[in-house]
Scaffold this motif. Structure first.
Motif, PDB file in Angstrom:
ATOM      1  N   LEU A   1       0.862  -1.178   0.000  1.00 56.69           N
ATOM      2  CA  LEU A   1       0.000   0.000   0.000  1.00 56.69           C
ATOM      3  C   LEU A   1       0.897   1.225   0.000  1.00 56.69           C
ATOM      4  N   ILE A   2       0.619   2.184  -0.880  1.00 55.15           N
ATOM      5  CA  ILE A   2       1.440   3.393  -1.002  1.00 55.15           C
ATOM      6  C   ILE A   2       0.590   4.612  -0.646  1.00 55.15           C
ATOM      7  N   GLN A   3       1.053   5.377   0.332  1.00 55.83           N
ATOM      8  CA  GLN A   3       0.391   6.645   0.677  1.00 55.83           C
ATOM      9  C   GLN A   3       0.959   7.713  -0.261  1.00 55.83           C
ATOM     10  N   ALA A   4       0.324   7.868  -1.412  1.00 53.62           N
ATOM     11  CA  ALA A   4       0.906   8.686  -2.480  1.00 53.62           C
ATOM     12  C   ALA A   4       0.534  10.161  -2.395  1.00 53.62           C
ATOM     13  N   HIS A   5      -0.732  10.468  -2.066  1.00 59.73           N
ATOM     14  CA  HIS A   5      -1.212  11.853  -2.076  1.00 59.73           C
ATOM     15  C   HIS A   5      -2.200  12.071  -0.928  1.00 59.73           C
ATOM     16  N   ASP A   6      -2.453  13.333  -0.648  1.00 56.27           N
ATOM     17  CA  ASP A   6      -3.432  13.674   0.392  1.00 56.27           C
ATOM     18  C   ASP A   6      -4.861  13.632  -0.132  1.00 56.27           C
ATOM     19  N   SER A   7      -5.037  13.940  -1.406  1.00 52.59           N
ATOM     20  CA  SER A   7      -6.376  13.933  -2.012  1.00 52.59           C
ATOM     21  C   SER A   7      -6.544  12.691  -2.882  1.00 52.59           C
ATOM     22  N   PRO A   8      -7.779  12.341  -3.263  1.00 55.51           N
ATOM     23  CA  PRO A   8      -8.034  11.113  -4.043  1.00 55.51           C
ATOM     24  C   PRO A   8      -7.251  11.069  -5.347  1.00 55.51           C
ATOM     25  N   LEU A   9      -6.998   9.852  -5.818  1.00 51.82           N
ATOM     26  CA  LEU A   9      -6.206   9.638  -7.027  1.00 51.82           C
ATOM     27  C   LEU A   9      -6.972  10.032  -8.285  1.00 51.82           C
ATOM     28  N   ALA A  10      -6.220  10.487  -9.290  1.00 52.34           N
ATOM     29  CA  ALA A  10      -6.815  10.846 -10.576  1.00 52.34           C
ATOM     30  C   ALA A  10      -6.185  10.095 -11.741  1.00 52.34           C
ATOM     31  N   ALA A  11      -4.920   9.657 -11.596  1.00 48.69           N
ATOM     32  CA  ALA A  11      -4.235   8.981 -12.703  1.00 48.69           C
ATOM     33  C   ALA A  11      -3.165   8.045 -12.162  1.00 48.69           C
ATOM     34  N   LEU A  12      -2.993   6.913 -12.854  1.00 44.76           N
ATOM     35  CA  LEU A  12      -1.977   5.919 -12.502  1.00 44.76           C
ATOM     36  C   LEU A  12      -1.401   5.320 -13.777  1.00 44.76           C
ATOM     37  N   THR A  13      -0.119   5.001 -13.786  1.00 44.59           N
ATOM     38  CA  THR A  13       0.457   4.279 -14.918  1.00 44.59           C
ATOM     39  C   THR A  13       1.774   3.621 -14.498  1.00 44.59           C
ATOM     40  N   PHE A  14       2.051   2.443 -15.074  1.00 48.85           N
ATOM     41  CA  PHE A  14       3.316   1.735 -14.868  1.00 48.85           C
ATOM     42  C   PHE A  14       4.250   2.022 -16.035  1.00 48.85           C
ATOM     43  N   ASN A  15       5.560   1.871 -15.782  1.00 51.63           N
ATOM     44  CA  ASN A  15       6.483   1.870 -16.897  1.00 51.63           C
ATOM     45  C   ASN A  15       6.463   0.493 -17.556  1.00 51.63           C
ATOM     46  N   ALA A  16       7.183   0.328 -18.660  1.00 48.40           N
ATOM     47  CA  ALA A  16       7.089  -0.896 -19.462  1.00 48.40           C
ATOM     48  C   ALA A  16       7.508  -2.144 -18.698  1.00 48.40           C
ATOM     49  N   SER A  17       8.505  -2.021 -17.814  1.00 47.68           N
ATOM     50  CA  SER A  17       8.984  -3.186 -17.088  1.00 47.68           C
ATOM     51  C   SER A  17       8.224  -3.454 -15.804  1.00 47.68           C
ATOM     52  N   GLY A  18       7.315  -2.540 -15.442  1.00 41.84           N
ATOM     53  CA  GLY A  18       6.539  -2.723 -14.220  1.00 41.84           C
ATOM     54  C   GLY A  18       7.335  -2.460 -12.962  1.00 41.84           C
ATOM     55  N   THR A  19       8.426  -1.707 -13.044  1.00 37.78           N
ATOM     56  CA  THR A  19       9.265  -1.405 -11.881  1.00 37.78           C
ATOM     57  C   THR A  19       9.057   0.004 -11.351  1.00 37.78           C
ATOM     58  N   LYS A  20       8.289   0.817 -12.066  1.00 38.93           N
ATOM     59  CA  LYS A  20       7.965   2.167 -11.624  1.00 38.93           C
ATOM     60  C   LYS A  20       6.472   2.419 -11.796  1.00 38.93           C
ATOM     61  N   LEU A  21       5.911   3.200 -10.879  1.00 41.68           N
ATOM     62  CA  LEU A  21       4.495   3.559 -10.927  1.00 41.68           C
ATOM     63  C   LEU A  21       4.380   5.061 -10.708  1.00 41.68           C
ATOM     64  N   ALA A  22       3.713   5.739 -11.640  1.00 43.40           N
ATOM     65  CA  ALA A  22       3.480   7.185 -11.526  1.00 43.40           C
ATOM     66  C   ALA A  22       2.045   7.435 -11.119  1.00 43.40           C
ATOM     67  N   SER A  23       1.839   8.489 -10.324  1.00 38.12           N
ATOM     68  CA  SER A  23       0.490   8.798  -9.845  1.00 38.12           C
ATOM     69  C   SER A  23       0.269  10.300  -9.779  1.00 38.12           C
ATOM     70  N   ALA A  24      -0.996  10.683  -9.873  1.00 32.30           N
ATOM     71  CA  ALA A  24      -1.407  12.071  -9.691  1.00 32.30           C
ATOM     72  C   ALA A  24      -2.727  12.067  -8.952  1.00 32.30           C
ATOM     73  N   SER A  25      -2.986  13.127  -8.210  1.00 31.16           N
ATOM     74  CA  SER A  25      -4.231  13.213  -7.442  1.00 31.16           C
ATOM     75  C   SER A  25      -5.221  14.129  -8.134  1.00 31.16           C
ATOM     76  N   GLU A  26      -6.398  14.239  -7.557  1.00 31.98           N
ATOM     77  CA  GLU A  26      -7.437  15.106  -8.128  1.00 31.98           C
ATOM     78  C   GLU A  26      -7.025  16.571  -8.090  1.00 31.98           C
ATOM     79  N   LYS A  27      -6.132  16.924  -7.187  1.00 28.93           N
ATOM     80  CA  LYS A  27      -5.647  18.297  -7.134  1.00 28.93           C
ATOM     81  C   LYS A  27      -4.817  18.616  -8.362  1.00 28.93           C
ATOM     82  N   GLY A  28      -4.005  17.646  -8.813  1.00 33.19           N
ATOM     83  CA  GLY A  28      -3.348  17.751 -10.107  1.00 33.19           C
ATOM     84  C   GLY A  28      -2.080  18.570 -10.178  1.00 33.19           C
ATOM     85  N   THR A  29      -1.540  19.014  -9.063  1.00 31.11           N
ATOM     86  CA  THR A  29      -0.344  19.860  -9.125  1.00 31.11           C
ATOM     87  C   THR A  29       0.948  19.057  -9.003  1.00 31.11           C
ATOM     88  N   VAL A  30       0.908  17.920  -8.301  1.00 29.95           N
ATOM     89  CA  VAL A  30       2.116  17.139  -8.054  1.00 29.95           C
ATOM     90  C   VAL A  30       1.970  15.737  -8.633  1.00 29.95           C
TER      91      VAL A  30
END
Length: 425
Positions: free
Chosen positions: A165-194
């Motif tokens: 479980l990853i505590q990624a942001h303070d506000s709800p999630l808006a976007a998620l994606t893995f890199n091709a090898s599945g070793t990195k995960l990018a995320s953004a929240s509904e706030k959208g700044t970080v």
């Protein structure tokens, strides 16, 4: 246009329309070739193609609880599934097919389309947000772990177990994606700044990027890594698409030996940040965009992807106004990306009308699903029990109309898939 999806590995574009769906190939900047137009069902709002294979998954507004899986080159239906609620998203790789509803997730074995696991009572997910690693060796699935804050659940879809479980942001999630090898995960929240990037499966934060500060809340519509995971692009409902470079900053030895005034000031800011509130110190340590694109539209949904076309790095932006924009990206200096081509569906329609003799593409011989054992008689309807997290039957949870081919779906033609590397990006 009801939906758009870009596959950066095979430079393909899938579009859901009122009459069905269309699959495009973008192998050259100047050519947007329609390789298939499906009219099996109207008002398609989900269309997912398995890389460059013949398998395509379709969901229509006329039957939003039903998923149809087609072999589009043979014009046949492989199977279909119906669920207890509307289908919000579908993700797939060579091992797994994942169907996301608002409060449950279904994991299928793509070899035979059998249901392997049902994740029940997941946090309310009205947008169907989830991401599946395209690397079938580690089929990680990411989805919201909370409806009120930006917690990410990372699930191993191969071994059917929760990883972290990853505590990624303070506000709800808006976007998620893995890199091709599945070793990195990018995320953004509904706030959208970080935008944050985490290591998988450890869940450690690797990078943190600031999209901008002009607007307090921005709706991030897509995130996408480059194939080598050196870059990450993000699009939103604003007119700007950002490209971030994933690089660890190294100390300059020369600056350490003979520090300049700017170096001294930088050290002062770094030291001061330790005494400031965490929100302020985090902002001082966030990286800015490496490259940007200024679109001539605002408020429209668009999806971005980084691809290599004709041996050069490109940014593809597909917008809901039925245009595909292709930009050159400078991988060394970044900066403002240059628009090199703009395609529209109307232009493609005119081209096809001018060249009717070309006709639809002919089926190729013995492709991946040419070995699919299709039933000689119409498939029968069955009702299967759903499964709880511990693998036992959950009373009252059913999936009606489970229809599938008698034989397995064989994925034995490697020519239809992009190469899968073992790199640890």
């Amino acid at each position: 246009m009801l939906c758009i999806w870009v596959c950066f590995h095979c430079s393909s574009l899938s579009v859901g329309t009122k009459t069905g769906y269309r699959l495009f190939s973008v192998t050259a900047v100047d050519n947007l070739d329609c390789i298939h137009e499906g009219v099996e069902c109207p008002d398609v709002y989900i269309v997912e193609r398995l890389f460059s294979s013949s398998l395509v998954v379709v969901v229509s507004l006329s039957m939003p609880r039903r998923m149809n899986v087609y072999h589009f080159k043979k014009g046949t239906e492989i199977c279909n599934y119906s669920y207890s609620n509307n289908i919000l998203s579908v993700r797939l790789n060579r091992q797994r097919l994942v169907v996301c509803l608002e409060e449950s997730i279904y994991i299928h074995n793509i070899k035979d389309m059998k249901l392997l696991k049902t994740l029940l009572n997941t946090p309310t997910n009205p947008s169907g947000l989830c991401a599946l690693s395209i690397n079938h060796g580690n089929s990680y699935l990411a989805y919201p772990g909370s409806a009120t804050m930006g917690e990410i659940t990372v699930y191993d879809a191969n071994n059917l177990s929760t990883v972290t479980l990853i505590q990624a942001h303070d506000s709800p999630l808006a976007a998620l994606t893995f890199n091709a090898s599945g070793t990195k995960l990018a995320s953004a929240s509904e706030k959208g700044t970080v935008i944050r990037v985490f290591s998988i499966p450890e869940g450690q934060k690797l990078f943190e990027f600031r999209r901008g500060m002009k607007r307090l809340y921005v709706s991030i519509s897509s995130l996408s890594f480059s194939a080598d995971a050196q870059f990450l692009c993000a699009s939103s409902n604003t007119e700007t698409v950002h490209i971030f470079k994933l690089e660890q900053h190294k100390k300059n030895v020369q600056e350490e030996e003979s520090p300049t005034w700017s170096t001294y000031v930088g050290k002062m800011f770094t030291a001061a940040s330790t005494y400031l509130p965490s929100q302020v110190s985090d902002m001082m340590n966030q990286d800015r965009a490496f490259a940007t694109v200024r679109l001539n539209m605002f408020g429209l949904k668009n999806i971005c992807a980084l691809a290599t076309i004709q041996k050069l790095p490109r940014l593809l932006v597909a917008s809901s106004d039925r245009y595909l924009y292709i930009y050159n990206v400078d991988p060394q200096d970044g900066g403002e990306c240059v628009l090199v081509q703009k395609h529209s569906e109307e232009q493609l329609d005119q081209k096809e009308e001018e060249n009717p003799e070309d006709g639809p593409p002919q089926p190729v011989s013995q492709t991946y699903a040419a070995t699919v054992a299709l039933p000689s008689t119409p498939p029968s309807s069955t009702t299967l029990m759903g499964y709880s997290e511990d693998g036992g039957a959950q009373k009252g949870e059913v999936i009606p109309e489970h229809e599938f081919a008698e034989g397995p779906v064989c994925l034995d033609d490697e020519n239809e898939f992009p190469p899968v590397g073992n790199q640890n990006n």
